[in-house]
Design a protein around this motif. Sequence first.
Motif, PDB file in Angstrom:
ATOM      1  N   LEU A 108       0.829  -1.205   0.000  1.00  0.00           N
ATOM      2  CA  LEU A 108       0.000   0.000   0.000  1.00  0.00           C
ATOM      3  C   LEU A 108       0.866   1.258   0.000  1.00  0.00           C
ATOM      4  N   LEU A 109       1.922   1.250   0.820  1.00  0.00           N
ATOM      5  CA  LEU A 109       2.803   2.422   0.896  1.00  0.00           C
ATOM      6  C   LEU A 109       3.540   2.658  -0.415  1.00  0.00           C
ATOM      7  N   ILE A 110       3.766   1.591  -1.182  1.00  0.00           N
ATOM      8  CA  ILE A 110       4.399   1.755  -2.490  1.00  0.00           C
ATOM      9  C   ILE A 110       3.363   2.062  -3.570  1.00  0.00           C
ATOM     10  N   ALA A 111       2.214   1.439  -3.479  1.00  0.00           N
ATOM     11  CA  ALA A 111       1.208   1.568  -4.541  1.00  0.00           C
ATOM     12  C   ALA A 111       0.623   2.969  -4.617  1.00  0.00           C
ATOM     13  N   ILE A 112       0.351   3.595  -3.483  1.00  0.00           N
ATOM     14  CA  ILE A 112      -0.310   4.905  -3.510  1.00  0.00           C
ATOM     15  C   ILE A 112       0.524   5.951  -4.245  1.00  0.00           C
ATOM     16  N   PRO A 113       1.795   6.178  -3.877  1.00  0.00           N
ATOM     17  CA  PRO A 113       2.581   7.142  -4.661  1.00  0.00           C
ATOM     18  C   PRO A 113       2.864   6.666  -6.081  1.00  0.00           C
ATOM     19  N   SER A 114       2.891   5.338  -6.287  1.00  0.00           N
ATOM     20  CA  SER A 114       3.104   4.814  -7.637  1.00  0.00           C
ATOM     21  C   SER A 114       1.942   5.189  -8.554  1.00  0.00           C
ATOM     22  N   PHE A 115       0.720   5.019  -8.080  1.00  0.00           N
ATOM     23  CA  PHE A 115      -0.446   5.383  -8.883  1.00  0.00           C
ATOM     24  C   PHE A 115      -0.520   6.889  -9.107  1.00  0.00           C
ATOM     25  N   GLN A 116      -0.135   7.648  -8.091  1.00  0.00           N
ATOM     26  CA  GLN A 116      -0.115   9.100  -8.250  1.00  0.00           C
ATOM     27  C   GLN A 116       0.877   9.523  -9.326  1.00  0.00           C
ATOM     28  N   LEU A 117       2.047   8.890  -9.340  1.00  0.00           N
ATOM     29  CA  LEU A 117       3.058   9.188 -10.349  1.00  0.00           C
ATOM     30  C   LEU A 117       2.586   8.774 -11.733  1.00  0.00           C
ATOM     31  N   LEU A 118       1.976   7.611 -11.830  1.00  0.00           N
ATOM     32  CA  LEU A 118       1.475   7.136 -13.119  1.00  0.00           C
ATOM     33  C   LEU A 118       0.406   8.072 -13.659  1.00  0.00           C
ATOM     34  N   THR A 119      -0.481   8.540 -12.782  1.00  0.00           N
ATOM     35  CA  THR A 119      -1.516   9.490 -13.205  1.00  0.00           C
ATOM     36  C   THR A 119      -0.898  10.787 -13.707  1.00  0.00           C
ATOM     37  N   ALA A 120       0.124  11.277 -12.989  1.00  0.00           N
ATOM     38  CA  ALA A 120       0.788  12.518 -13.403  1.00  0.00           C
ATOM     39  C   ALA A 120       1.460  12.377 -14.763  1.00  0.00           C
ATOM     40  N   GLN A 121       2.018  11.185 -15.048  1.00  0.00           N
ATOM     41  CA  GLN A 121       2.689  10.978 -16.323  1.00  0.00           C
ATOM     42  C   GLN A 121       1.726  11.071 -17.496  1.00  0.00           C
ATOM     43  N   TYR A 122       0.482  10.726 -17.281  1.00  0.00           N
ATOM     44  CA  TYR A 122      -0.503  10.744 -18.362  1.00  0.00           C
ATOM     45  C   TYR A 122      -1.442  11.939 -18.276  1.00  0.00           C
ATOM     46  N   THR A 123      -1.110  12.903 -17.404  1.00  0.00           N
ATOM     47  CA  THR A 123      -1.972  14.074 -17.246  1.00  0.00           C
ATOM     48  C   THR A 123      -1.126  15.337 -17.326  1.00  0.00           C
ATOM     49  N   PRO A 124      -0.921  15.881 -18.508  1.00  0.00           N
ATOM     50  CA  PRO A 124      -0.132  17.117 -18.623  1.00  0.00           C
ATOM     51  C   PRO A 124      -0.777  18.239 -17.824  1.00  0.00           C
ATOM     52  N   PRO A 125       0.010  19.032 -17.110  1.00  0.00           N
ATOM     53  CA  PRO A 125      -0.556  20.095 -16.283  1.00  0.00           C
ATOM     54  C   PRO A 125      -1.079  21.285 -17.074  1.00  0.00           C
ATOM     55  N   GLU A 126      -0.749  21.344 -18.366  1.00  0.00           N
ATOM     56  CA  GLU A 126      -1.203  22.460 -19.207  1.00  0.00           C
ATOM     57  C   GLU A 126      -1.250  22.018 -20.656  1.00  0.00           C
ATOM     58  N   GLU A 127      -1.853  22.839 -21.482  1.00  0.00           N
ATOM     59  CA  GLU A 127      -1.942  22.534 -22.912  1.00  0.00           C
ATOM     60  C   GLU A 127      -0.567  22.659 -23.563  1.00  0.00           C
ATOM     61  N   ALA A 128      -0.311  21.768 -24.516  1.00  0.00           N
ATOM     62  CA  ALA A 128       0.971  21.798 -25.209  1.00  0.00           C
ATOM     63  C   ALA A 128       1.053  23.012 -26.136  1.00  0.00           C
ATOM     64  N   LYS A 129       2.219  23.667 -26.130  1.00  0.00           N
ATOM     65  CA  LYS A 129       2.458  24.804 -27.017  1.00  0.00           C
ATOM     66  C   LYS A 129       3.212  24.397 -28.282  1.00  0.00           C
ATOM     67  N   LEU A 130       3.773  23.197 -28.243  1.00  0.00           N
ATOM     68  CA  LEU A 130       4.508  22.686 -29.399  1.00  0.00           C
ATOM     69  C   LEU A 130       4.221  21.197 -29.526  1.00  0.00           C
ATOM     70  N   THR A 131       3.934  20.752 -30.744  1.00  0.00           N
ATOM     71  CA  THR A 131       3.685  19.337 -31.009  1.00  0.00           C
ATOM     72  C   THR A 131       4.661  18.842 -32.058  1.00  0.00           C
ATOM     73  N   VAL A 132       5.335  17.758 -31.729  1.00  0.00           N
ATOM     74  CA  VAL A 132       6.302  17.145 -32.638  1.00  0.00           C
ATOM     75  C   VAL A 132       5.932  15.681 -32.809  1.00  0.00           C
ATOM     76  N   LYS A 133       5.955  15.219 -34.040  1.00  0.00           N
ATOM     77  CA  LYS A 133       5.708  13.800 -34.310  1.00  0.00           C
ATOM     78  C   LYS A 133       7.040  13.110 -34.522  1.00  0.00           C
ATOM     79  N   ALA A 134       7.290  12.049 -33.745  1.00  0.00           N
ATOM     80  CA  ALA A 134       8.522  11.271 -33.859  1.00  0.00           C
ATOM     81  C   ALA A 134       8.183   9.905 -34.431  1.00  0.00           C
TER      82      ALA A 134
END
Length: 294
Positions: A108-134
Amino acid sequence: MRKFMASARLLAGAAAAGALLSGVPAYADQPQPWETAFQAPATEMMRQIEWFGNYTMWFVVPITVLVLALLAVCVLRFRASVNPVPSRTSHNTLIEVIWTVGPVIVLLLIAIPSFQLLTAQYTPPEEAKLTVKATGNQWNWDYEYQIDKSFSFNSAVLQDADRAKAGKEDRNLYPRLLAVDNELVVPVNTMTRVLITATDVIHSFAVPSFGIKMDAVPGRTNETWFKAEKEGLYYGQCSQLCGKDHAYMPIAVRVVSDAQFKTWMETAKTDVPAANKALMAAIDGTNKVAAAGN
């Protein structure tokens, strides 16, 4: 530990580049021989990843030591020569409760911050100003800037024979097997969206200092993002086994100021090599001025 490892990498760096790279924006972290820690973070996301890695070590190390100690006790106290008549005890309620509840609490102590980090990785805090396709190819990358007048170019590993022509003879700044002919150029402190795909097999777009790693899958477009906070050159590599030249498929991202990026982009729309040379000259001039000021 983080400060200690950073100091160790600094001492192991080339002395010839030290005077030029200290305090000027041309330098960014890169892989070092025998490196055991993360590269220095250049984004808030990578700092969170680094914190989580250090946080989990507070569980990994004690558990490893405990298991080792228990194994040692079993070997020393309960070997046949010392304990010829083994105990017939089959259950111990307290021990069973401890080894059931203890791991649940740790998870539980590992999972809670792990899920928070995973959510942050897929949730940009703002709209992108530049888009690049790789787009990953065997074995190079195509970058397309999706702006009003889009343009694209190829980025491949820099051959030793081409270093002088490209003005990239400094192997401290342009390491072997990591330097490329055309870097992906982005402005500093700018939310950048990267759309990732591939043309042939599965590749992976990974830049450790940014804390990003996303598979490039043929027929699918994946997405990641970063907001680089420091100017400089950052290196990554394809991290999927994609064929015989997998080890020769680096990623190089050059983070520059807004003014330098706008100037580079205006020229790059028609002539990418010329834009890169002009950008390198501008950065080199800035570095010399900064070095002279020190």
